[in-house]
Design a protein around this motif. Structure first.
Motif, PDB file in Angstrom:
ATOM      1  N   ASP A  93       0.821  -1.206   0.000  1.00 56.77           N
ATOM      2  CA  ASP A  93       0.000   0.000   0.000  1.00 56.77           C
ATOM      3  C   ASP A  93       0.855   1.255   0.000  1.00 56.77           C
ATOM      4  N   GLY A  94       0.901   1.929  -1.158  1.00 55.34           N
ATOM      5  CA  GLY A  94       1.695   3.139  -1.285  1.00 55.34           C
ATOM      6  C   GLY A  94       0.929   4.414  -1.011  1.00 55.34           C
ATOM      7  N   SER A  95      -0.339   4.312  -0.640  1.00 53.64           N
ATOM      8  CA  SER A  95      -1.153   5.506  -0.447  1.00 53.64           C
ATOM      9  C   SER A  95      -0.750   6.257   0.810  1.00 53.64           C
ATOM     10  N   LYS A  96      -0.982   7.563   0.786  1.00 56.50           N
ATOM     11  CA  LYS A  96      -0.648   8.390   1.945  1.00 56.50           C
ATOM     12  C   LYS A  96      -1.597   8.109   3.101  1.00 56.50           C
ATOM     13  N   ALA A  97      -2.901   7.991   2.804  1.00 55.70           N
ATOM     14  CA  ALA A  97      -3.882   7.770   3.862  1.00 55.70           C
ATOM     15  C   ALA A  97      -3.688   6.419   4.523  1.00 55.70           C
ATOM     16  N   GLY A  98      -3.394   5.406   3.718  1.00 55.37           N
ATOM     17  CA  GLY A  98      -3.147   4.079   4.261  1.00 55.37           C
ATOM     18  C   GLY A  98      -4.400   3.243   4.371  1.00 55.37           C
ATOM     19  N   VAL A  99      -4.418   2.110   3.663  1.00 53.23           N
ATOM     20  CA  VAL A  99      -5.548   1.186   3.732  1.00 53.23           C
ATOM     21  C   VAL A  99      -5.731   0.621   5.139  1.00 53.23           C
ATOM     22  N   PRO A 100      -4.664   0.227   5.851  1.00 55.07           N
ATOM     23  CA  PRO A 100      -4.872  -0.339   7.187  1.00 55.07           C
ATOM     24  C   PRO A 100      -5.579   0.613   8.147  1.00 55.07           C
ATOM     25  N   SER A 101      -5.208   1.900   8.136  1.00 57.55           N
ATOM     26  CA  SER A 101      -5.847   2.839   9.054  1.00 57.55           C
ATOM     27  C   SER A 101      -7.319   3.008   8.715  1.00 57.55           C
ATOM     28  N   ALA A 102      -7.649   2.982   7.419  1.00 55.59           N
ATOM     29  CA  ALA A 102      -9.048   3.095   7.012  1.00 55.59           C
ATOM     30  C   ALA A 102      -9.849   1.881   7.442  1.00 55.59           C
ATOM     31  N   ALA A 103      -9.192   0.745   7.528  1.00 54.52           N
ATOM     32  CA  ALA A 103      -9.872  -0.487   7.930  1.00 54.52           C
ATOM     33  C   ALA A 103      -9.847  -0.695   9.439  1.00 54.52           C
ATOM     34  N   GLY A 104      -9.260   0.256  10.160  1.00 52.84           N
ATOM     35  CA  GLY A 104      -9.217   0.131  11.611  1.00 52.84           C
ATOM     36  C   GLY A 104      -8.131  -0.793  12.128  1.00 52.84           C
ATOM     37  N   ALA A 105      -7.170  -1.138  11.277  1.00 51.67           N
ATOM     38  CA  ALA A 105      -6.077  -2.024  11.699  1.00 51.67           C
ATOM     39  C   ALA A 105      -4.986  -1.197  12.388  1.00 51.67           C
ATOM     40  N   PRO A 106      -4.262  -1.787  13.333  1.00 56.72           N
ATOM     41  CA  PRO A 106      -3.202  -1.038  14.025  1.00 56.72           C
ATOM     42  C   PRO A 106      -2.060  -0.687  13.084  1.00 56.72           C
ATOM     43  N   ALA A 107      -1.457   0.478  13.325  1.00 60.65           N
ATOM     44  CA  ALA A 107      -0.332   0.911  12.503  1.00 60.65           C
ATOM     45  C   ALA A 107       0.889   0.048  12.773  1.00 60.65           C
ATOM     46  N   ARG A 108       1.693  -0.174  11.729  1.00 61.80           N
ATOM     47  CA  ARG A 108       2.939  -0.930  11.860  1.00 61.80           C
ATOM     48  C   ARG A 108       4.039  -0.221  11.088  1.00 61.80           C
ATOM     49  N   ALA A 109       5.201  -0.796  11.114  1.00 63.03           N
ATOM     50  CA  ALA A 109       6.323  -0.221  10.376  1.00 63.03           C
ATOM     51  C   ALA A 109       6.041  -0.262   8.878  1.00 63.03           C
ATOM     52  N   ASP A 110       6.791   0.523   8.150  1.00 63.51           N
ATOM     53  CA  ASP A 110       6.630   0.646   6.701  1.00 63.51           C
ATOM     54  C   ASP A 110       7.623  -0.275   5.983  1.00 63.51           C
ATOM     55  N   LEU A 111       7.329  -0.561   4.729  1.00 66.48           N
ATOM     56  CA  LEU A 111       8.230  -1.374   3.906  1.00 66.48           C
ATOM     57  C   LEU A 111       9.645  -0.819   3.908  1.00 66.48           C
ATOM     58  N   THR A 157      -0.022  -0.150  -4.960  1.00 62.67           N
ATOM     59  CA  THR A 157      -0.468   1.166  -5.403  1.00 62.67           C
ATOM     60  C   THR A 157       0.765   2.048  -5.538  1.00 62.67           C
ATOM     61  N   LEU A 158       0.926   2.630  -6.732  1.00 65.95           N
ATOM     62  CA  LEU A 158       2.151   3.360  -7.078  1.00 65.95           C
ATOM     63  C   LEU A 158       1.814   4.700  -7.712  1.00 65.95           C
ATOM     64  N   PRO A 159       2.683   5.700  -7.546  1.00 60.00           N
ATOM     65  CA  PRO A 159       2.468   6.971  -8.241  1.00 60.00           C
ATOM     66  C   PRO A 159       2.670   6.821  -9.743  1.00 60.00           C
ATOM     67  N   TYR A 160       2.056   7.711 -10.493  1.00 65.90           N
ATOM     68  CA  TYR A 160       2.140   7.654 -11.951  1.00 65.90           C
ATOM     69  C   TYR A 160       3.585   7.585 -12.459  1.00 65.90           C
ATOM     70  N   GLU A 161       4.486   8.248 -11.734  1.00 63.65           N
ATOM     71  CA  GLU A 161       5.867   8.358 -12.206  1.00 63.65           C
ATOM     72  C   GLU A 161       6.688   7.086 -11.982  1.00 63.65           C
ATOM     73  N   ALA A 162       6.138   6.101 -11.283  1.00 64.51           N
ATOM     74  CA  ALA A 162       6.906   4.915 -10.900  1.00 64.51           C
ATOM     75  C   ALA A 162       6.886   3.846 -11.993  1.00 64.51           C
ATOM     76  N   VAL A 163       6.977   4.257 -13.247  1.00 60.21           N
ATOM     77  CA  VAL A 163       6.887   3.302 -14.361  1.00 60.21           C
ATOM     78  C   VAL A 163       8.031   2.288 -14.352  1.00 60.21           C
TER      79      VAL A 163
END
Length: 252
Positions: free
Chosen positions: A52-70, A130-136
């Motif tokens: 999940d590359g989004s800024k908002a974060g799918v886990p937080s939207a789903a109510g899951a606890p935050a963890r470290a990033d990739l 999920t990736l930004p447009y520039e990450a081709v």
């Protein structure tokens, strides 16, 4: 060659691929669609993992606890298997906003991620990012010529960034299959206009023209992923079914 790659070669298996959902990571539409794709894959009895590359974060939207990033995995501060969050049966997410930003700058590291997917604590059938447009270059390293999905908004910035990203893929391969979702529109007519413009401007780049995969209505300003209404969910689930159906046919 590491043990996992050796085993894949001996068994005749291709290395795993990570299907990209290209979009604006400051917006929530790609994250919402990715969440619904995981849900649809689970209905098909597939196990799916999203980076999940989004800024908002799918886990937080789903109510899951935050963890470290990739990024913590690439920095040697965390094991990949410890980053996985279970959203529901068959649906898993790895928070990766910072990690995928770093990989976008260093796309050659894509092989390091693919080479470690066997370490995940789940046996996954599908992988997404999920990736930004520039990450081709990164998307190509993760997915090769697998189908790519582009979430485009009806703004000059989004359309320009998506066009530039699509144009740059022709240097990698003209045979990549591209599907476009138009998100944040007032109605289907606006979505059709955005797609028609992209289709016309990119027609000379690809062996197969862009494919339209549907549209998502505009979110109310300030609305979080966990607060979207039934119309948005219904539209997103229709698109997710279409994407997963296309995925099934491609892998058949």
């Amino acid at each position: 060659m590491d043990q996992a790659n050796t085993l894949r070669k001996l068994l005749g298996h291709n290395p795993p691929q990570v299907a990209p959902l290209m979009g604006d990571m400051q917006q929530d539409y790609a994250a919402l669609l990715a969440r619904l794709v995981l849900e649809q894959q689970a209905k098909l009895r597939h196990v799916a993992v999203l980076f999940d590359g989004s800024k908002a974060g799918v886990p937080s939207a789903a109510g899951a606890p935050a963890r470290a990033d990739l990024l913590n995995f690439f920095n040697g501060q965390a094991n990949l298997e410890d980053l996985v969050i279970k959203l529901a049966d068959g649906q898993f997410v790895v928070p990766a906003n910072l990690g995928l930003q770093a990989l976008t700058q260093r796309p050659a590291w894509a092989g390091a991620l693919l080479g470690n997917l066997h370490r995940l604590p789940v046996s996954a059938d599908r992988f997404y990012a999920t990736l930004p447009y520039e990450a081709v270059p990164l998307a190509h390293g993760l997915a090769g010529q697998q189908e790519w999905h582009w979430v485009v908004h009806p703004t000059a910035s989004s359309v320009t960034r998506a066009f530039q990203g699509l144009r740059s893929t022709k240097q990698l391969s003209k045979n990549i299959r591209h599907r476009v979702i138009v998100a944040g529109v007032k109605n289907a007519h606006e979505a059709d206009d955005v797609f028609a413009n992209l289709l016309e401007s990119t027609s000379q780049f690809f062996a197969q023209p862009l494919q339209y995969a549907g549209h998502l209505p505009a979110m109310a300003p300030g609305l979080r992923l966990s607060q979207v209404g039934r119309d948005m969910l219904a539209a997103g689930r229709r698109i997710a079914r279409a994407l997963c159906s296309a995925d099934e046919h491609a892998l058949a």
